[in-house]
Scaffold this motif. Structure first.
Motif, PDB file in Angstrom:
ATOM      1  N   LEU A 168       0.994  -1.269  -0.065  1.00  0.00           N
ATOM      2  CA  LEU A 168      -0.003  -0.002   0.049  1.00  0.00           C
ATOM      3  C   LEU A 168       0.837   1.257  -0.224  1.00  0.00           C
ATOM      4  O   LEU A 168       0.523   2.117  -0.703  1.00  0.00           O
ATOM      5  N   GLY A 169       1.924   1.155   0.815  1.00  0.00           N
ATOM      6  CA  GLY A 169       2.903   2.516   1.181  1.00  0.00           C
ATOM      7  C   GLY A 169       3.588   2.567  -0.381  1.00  0.00           C
ATOM      8  O   GLY A 169       3.555   3.878  -0.927  1.00  0.00           O
ATOM      9  N   GLY A 170       3.874   1.320  -1.268  1.00  0.00           N
ATOM     10  CA  GLY A 170       4.547   1.638  -2.377  1.00  0.00           C
ATOM     11  C   GLY A 170       3.592   2.245  -3.315  1.00  0.00           C
ATOM     12  O   GLY A 170       3.979   2.955  -4.194  1.00  0.00           O
ATOM     13  N   LEU A 171       2.218   1.721  -3.277  1.00  0.00           N
ATOM     14  CA  LEU A 171       1.332   2.278  -4.370  1.00  0.00           C
ATOM     15  C   LEU A 171       0.920   3.601  -4.029  1.00  0.00           C
ATOM     16  O   LEU A 171       1.199   4.433  -5.283  1.00  0.00           O
ATOM     17  N   ARG A 203       9.032   0.926 -16.051  1.00  0.00           N
ATOM     18  CA  ARG A 203       9.635  -0.039 -15.113  1.00  0.00           C
ATOM     19  C   ARG A 203       9.469   0.486 -13.521  1.00  0.00           C
ATOM     20  O   ARG A 203       9.131  -0.281 -12.499  1.00  0.00           O
ATOM     21  N   LEU A 204       9.886   1.690 -13.390  1.00  0.00           N
ATOM     22  CA  LEU A 204       9.895   2.392 -12.211  1.00  0.00           C
ATOM     23  C   LEU A 204       8.526   2.517 -11.550  1.00  0.00           C
ATOM     24  O   LEU A 204       8.164   2.125 -10.331  1.00  0.00           O
ATOM     25  N   ALA A 205       7.414   2.970 -12.580  1.00  0.00           N
ATOM     26  CA  ALA A 205       6.122   3.065 -12.015  1.00  0.00           C
ATOM     27  C   ALA A 205       5.417   1.779 -11.649  1.00  0.00           C
ATOM     28  O   ALA A 205       4.848   1.552 -10.608  1.00  0.00           O
ATOM     29  N   PHE A 206       5.780   0.641 -12.069  1.00  0.00           N
ATOM     30  CA  PHE A 206       5.190  -0.490 -12.075  1.00  0.00           C
ATOM     31  C   PHE A 206       5.953  -1.173 -10.944  1.00  0.00           C
ATOM     32  O   PHE A 206       5.589  -2.110 -10.149  1.00  0.00           O
ATOM     33  N   GLY A 207       7.150  -1.167 -10.873  1.00  0.00           N
ATOM     34  CA  GLY A 207       8.133  -1.682 -10.133  1.00  0.00           C
ATOM     35  C   GLY A 207       8.221  -1.322  -8.719  1.00  0.00           C
ATOM     36  O   GLY A 207       8.150  -2.137  -7.606  1.00  0.00           O
ATOM     37  N   SER A 208       7.677   0.000  -8.381  1.00  0.00           N
ATOM     38  CA  SER A 208       7.766   0.582  -7.146  1.00  0.00           C
ATOM     39  C   SER A 208       6.860  -0.125  -6.014  1.00  0.00           C
ATOM     40  O   SER A 208       7.090  -0.227  -5.143  1.00  0.00           O
ATOM     41  N   PRO A 209       5.475  -0.109  -6.487  1.00  0.00           N
ATOM     42  CA  PRO A 209       4.775  -0.629  -5.418  1.00  0.00           C
ATOM     43  C   PRO A 209       5.312  -2.183  -5.026  1.00  0.00           C
ATOM     44  O   PRO A 209       5.064  -2.392  -4.075  1.00  0.00           O
ATOM     45  N   LEU A 210       6.099  -3.125  -6.073  1.00  0.00           N
ATOM     46  CA  LEU A 210       6.401  -4.301  -5.555  1.00  0.00           C
ATOM     47  C   LEU A 210       7.507  -4.123  -4.774  1.00  0.00           C
ATOM     48  O   LEU A 210       7.776  -4.981  -3.760  1.00  0.00           O
ATOM     49  N   LEU A 211       8.499  -3.175  -5.048  1.00  0.00           N
ATOM     50  CA  LEU A 211       9.470  -2.703  -4.112  1.00  0.00           C
ATOM     51  C   LEU A 211       9.117  -2.368  -2.667  1.00  0.00           C
ATOM     52  O   LEU A 211       9.711  -2.752  -1.745  1.00  0.00           O
ATOM     53  N   GLY A 212       7.874  -1.631  -2.743  1.00  0.00           N
ATOM     54  CA  GLY A 212       7.134  -1.487  -1.118  1.00  0.00           C
ATOM     55  C   GLY A 212       6.761  -2.645  -0.678  1.00  0.00           C
ATOM     56  O   GLY A 212       7.000  -2.999   0.492  1.00  0.00           O
ATOM     57  N   PHE A 231       8.256  -5.613  -0.978  1.00  0.00           N
ATOM     58  CA  PHE A 231       9.339  -6.490  -0.724  1.00  0.00           C
ATOM     59  C   PHE A 231       9.930  -5.840   0.391  1.00  0.00           C
ATOM     60  O   PHE A 231      10.383  -6.531   1.546  1.00  0.00           O
ATOM     61  N   ILE A 232       9.946  -4.552   0.604  1.00  0.00           N
ATOM     62  CA  ILE A 232      10.314  -3.828   1.744  1.00  0.00           C
ATOM     63  C   ILE A 232       9.589  -4.257   2.980  1.00  0.00           C
ATOM     64  O   ILE A 232      10.069  -4.664   4.030  1.00  0.00           O
ATOM     65  N   GLY A 233       8.277  -4.371   2.834  1.00  0.00           N
ATOM     66  CA  GLY A 233       7.320  -4.959   3.885  1.00  0.00           C
ATOM     67  C   GLY A 233       7.618  -6.377   4.390  1.00  0.00           C
ATOM     68  O   GLY A 233       7.656  -6.736   5.611  1.00  0.00           O
ATOM     69  N   LEU A 234       8.079  -7.251   3.356  1.00  0.00           N
ATOM     70  CA  LEU A 234       8.390  -8.466   3.719  1.00  0.00           C
ATOM     71  C   LEU A 234       9.613  -8.423   4.439  1.00  0.00           C
ATOM     72  O   LEU A 234       9.600  -9.325   5.427  1.00  0.00           O
ATOM     73  N   VAL A 235      10.567  -7.947   4.028  1.00  0.00           N
ATOM     74  CA  VAL A 235      11.754  -7.756   4.864  1.00  0.00           C
ATOM     75  C   VAL A 235      11.546  -7.448   6.249  1.00  0.00           C
ATOM     76  O   VAL A 235      12.262  -7.794   7.232  1.00  0.00           O
ATOM     77  N   ALA A 236      10.985  -6.019   6.338  1.00  0.00           N
ATOM     78  CA  ALA A 236      10.829  -5.370   7.411  1.00  0.00           C
ATOM     79  C   ALA A 236       9.960  -6.540   8.483  1.00  0.00           C
ATOM     80  O   ALA A 236      10.021  -6.262   9.528  1.00  0.00           O
ATOM     81  N   GLY A 237       9.290  -7.183   7.911  1.00  0.00           N
ATOM     82  CA  GLY A 237       8.162  -8.067   8.639  1.00  0.00           C
ATOM     83  C   GLY A 237       8.612  -9.167   9.147  1.00  0.00           C
ATOM     84  O   GLY A 237       8.128  -9.973  10.027  1.00  0.00           O
ATOM     85  N   THR A 238       9.905  -9.564   8.619  1.00  0.00           N
ATOM     86  CA  THR A 238      10.529 -10.919   9.009  1.00  0.00           C
ATOM     87  C   THR A 238      10.755 -11.113  10.553  1.00  0.00           C
ATOM     88  O   THR A 238      10.304 -12.038  11.129  1.00  0.00           O
ATOM     89  N   TYR A 239      11.611 -10.018  11.013  1.00  0.00           N
ATOM     90  CA  TYR A 239      11.674 -10.018  12.407  1.00  0.00           C
ATOM     91  C   TYR A 239      10.569 -10.037  13.473  1.00  0.00           C
ATOM     92  O   TYR A 239      10.469 -10.972  14.237  1.00  0.00           O
ATOM     93  N   PRO A 240       9.574  -9.279  13.145  1.00  0.00           N
ATOM     94  CA  PRO A 240       8.438  -9.275  14.192  1.00  0.00           C
ATOM     95  C   PRO A 240       7.631 -10.307  13.984  1.00  0.00           C
ATOM     96  O   PRO A 240       7.035 -10.865  14.965  1.00  0.00           O
TER      97      PRO A 240
END
Lengths: 385, 238
Positions: A320-323, A349-358, A360-369
């Motif tokens: 959502l943040g990425g979007l 590619r930037l426009a479509f890839g950025s939500p996916l990047l978001g 991915f960041i959520g995935l990485v950030a959520g791993t420890y919690p």
């Protein structure tokens, strides 16, 4: 997650800002470097020059002669903004001076004398300092008028035309009707005294133009370069030489990658902050929902179920943040471009890839919690109220 | 307890209808220092359809016993068979499945999710057992009718009274059709009228053949059960 909309928004804020910064900086970087190169190249990228094949034929003459109506023929091509002939006159020993020569006086300036059609000034993007250009009427009537290049004007000491000053080429007087401020491409015009073709034909027996200057629309130069010889000399186009700008060069790429490296670094730092924000809030949410975790474990959830639940939540938050961030970044890029009157350039590619990047960041950030949540013992979770 | 007698008991378990709960010499020590011996040598059998109460003062180890019974915690030693399945050798994932399928929990503080409707709360207990969503909803409706809350299905738990919330929790515990209903101080947060209503629900369930184990410090609650055991200092007294 849905239970706390305010917090959801605040959590995504970091990612929104990060992604927006990334998209906007890269977008603006691409847009800006696009503009820089466009500005550098504009004059060169739209200039096409046609001239006869070099001398060196059997009789040491130009292989062919350009017709006088070459500009008209060129003007008919789609993509041409302006065209005009240009010639350098052979004036022998004639000097140019601003006052009439007394008998035997030999002072004066050995200035270049050139001739052009009325369209020449438009074709070389000439800008007037004062006065006017000559037009087709002057040309047709062979009026004895000249336009001075800026250096020529200063050497002759002419800086106003409202009093109709005259300059003398040899002994012939010509009325100065305009002084140029700048030209692009054919810099020699700055040092020259320029008269209409018709006048040159009468005074110096000019037989044919030396070259045709063409100003094309942006992007049309390559096309016009191919068509111009055929339009001018349909019988023998190969006897004409065409100067056209090369394809968009490598200079631009270099500028872009320099700018983008810096911008990407900024975006990455913002994203790191966004990711830490998600991790932090997800961890907080895990602590708050210990009893829910305990309950789910009691209802048969395995550790991985709990982990997946929190991972999915942080991925959705990241997405959502990425979007949102992409939307904000695109709007920023377009908005700034609109204000600065630029053409916005943004990689798809930037426009479509950025939500996916978001995400991915959520995935990485959520791993420890998520791991933390899955490690909670149900008994601890269910104890107390 | 010797190995030989354990073997003997597992053989009889095949012959007779298996008890729901079979604990032999179960211990639970919490490593210290100082080491806490919360449960020492507990032997407990709960037959099918039995209504058992475990009563004891706070600190007696009854919560630990509940966690062991509910597969929320691992014994330090001993044997625990649930529905004839030896739970000691199971891995965590398998224990979670067994817990979801065979045990229904009712807690003192209800543990309902505030942001889900009553119906969703009840349906939640079938998520991890793998019941499809449509069937979950249908079964949750039936369970809510059974505890008399059909008219509250779409309410948020926060709008219900304590007694109603506990009935939602009971519906949630029942809907996955567990072998054992484990209640931990189910009336602890309720006034006497609501507590009485909950105990009546338990009586009904008992008559319908459900196996119940209620853990409480309240002798009145305990007295409603078919059989009472008292827990003192981590050991059962009959």
């Amino acid at each position: 997650m849905a239970a706390r909309p305010t917090r959801l928004i605040l959590t995504t804020l970091g990612t929104v800002l990060g992604i927006a910064a990334l998209v906007a900086t890269v977008g603006l970087g691409q847009t800006a470097s696009g503009q820089i190169t466009q500005r550098f190249d504009l004059a060169a990228a739209t200039r096409v020059v046609v001239q006869p094949e070099e001398k060196g034929g059997q009789e040491g003459e130009a292989a062919t002669q350009l017709p006088w109506d070459a500009p008209d023929r060129i003007q008919r091509l789609n993509g041409v903004d302006a065209a005009g002939t240009v010639s350098t006159l052979d004036v022998g020993d004639d000097l140019v001076r601003s006052v009439a020569a007394l008998d035997g006086q030999k002072d004066g300036h050995a200035l270049k004398v050139m001739a052009g059609s009325a369209g020449l000034f438009d074709a070389v993007r000439a800008v007037l300092r004062t006065g006017r250009f000559f037009d087709a009427g002057h040309d047709r009537r062979a009026d004895k008028v000249v336009v001075l290049g800026k250096h020529a004007a200063s050497r002759l000491g002419v800086n106003r035309v409202d009093s109709q000053p005259a300059v003398f080429i040899g002994d012939e007087p010509y009325t100065v009707i305009g002084i140029l401020d700048s030209v692009s491409g054919r810099a020699e015009l700055n040092d020259a005294v320029i008269m209409p073709n018709g006048t040159a034909k009468t005074a110096y027996d000019l037989e044919s133009p030396d070259a045709v200057e063409i100003r094309t629309q942006v992007g049309a130069a390559q096309l016009i370069a191919g068509q111009a010889p055929i339009a001018i000399q349909p019988n023998d186009p190969s006897t004409l030489n065409v100067d056209a700008p090369p394809k968009q060069g490598a200079v631009r790429k270099g500028v872009e990658s320099d700018l983008n490296a810096l911008f990407l670094l900024l975006g990455a730092v913002a994203l790191l902050v966004g990711g830490l924000g998600i991790a932090n809030v997800t961890l907080l949410s895990v602590l708050e929902r210990i009893s829910e975790i305990g309950l789910r474990r009691a209802l048969g959830a395995a550790r991985r179920h709990v982990a997946i639940q929190f991972l999915v939540e942080s991925v959705i938050v990241g997405f959502l943040g990425g979007l949102l961030g992409t939307a904000v970044g695109v709007l920023l890029t377009v908005g700034v471009s609109w204000v600065r009157d630029w053409t916005p350039i943004l990689d798809n590619r930037l426009a479509f890839g950025s939500p996916l990047l978001g995400a991915f960041i959520g995935l990485v950030a959520g791993t420890y919690p998520a791991w933390k949540a899955s490690a909670i013992q149900p008994i601890t979770a269910l104890r107390g109220t | 307890m010797s190995e030989r007698s354990e073997t003997w008991m597992s053989e009889t378990a095949v012959a007779l209808p298996a008890p729901v709960v079979e604990m032999i010499g179960v211990r639970r020590f919490f490593p210290g220092p100082p080491e806490v011996q919360a449960i020492r040598e507990v032997d407990l059998t709960i037959g099918q359809g039995e209504y058992l109460s475990i009563v004891g003062p706070s600190g007696s180890g009854k919560s630990t016993l509940l966690h062991l019974l509910g597969l929320l915690d691992n014994p330090t030693g001993g044997v625990y068979r649930l529905d004839g399945v030896d739970t000691m050798s199971l891995r965590e994932r398998r224990r979670a499945v067994l817990r979801g399928e065979r045990i229904g929990f009712v807690f003192q503080s209800f543990h309902l999710l505030d942001h889900r409707t009553v119906l969703e709360n009840v349906a939640l207990s079938m998520v991890y057992v793998g019941v499809p969503r449509r069937e979950r909803m249908a079964r949750a409706r039936v369970a809510l009718q059974r505890v008399g809350l059909a008219h509250r299905m779409d309410f948020a738990p926060t709008t219900l009274s304590g007694g109603e919330r506990q009935r939602v929790a009971i519906a949630r515990a029942l809907v996955a059709e567990p072998s054992l209903l484990l209640a931990d101080e189910p009336t602890g947060n309720l006034d006497s009228a609501n507590a009485e209503a909950i105990l009546e629900v338990f009586d009904e369930l008992h008559h319908e053949g459900m196996t119940l184990a209620v853990i409480t410090h309240d002798d009145h609650v305990s007295s409603r059960a078919q059989r009472q055991v008292r827990i003192v200092d981590g050991t059962l007294q009959w």
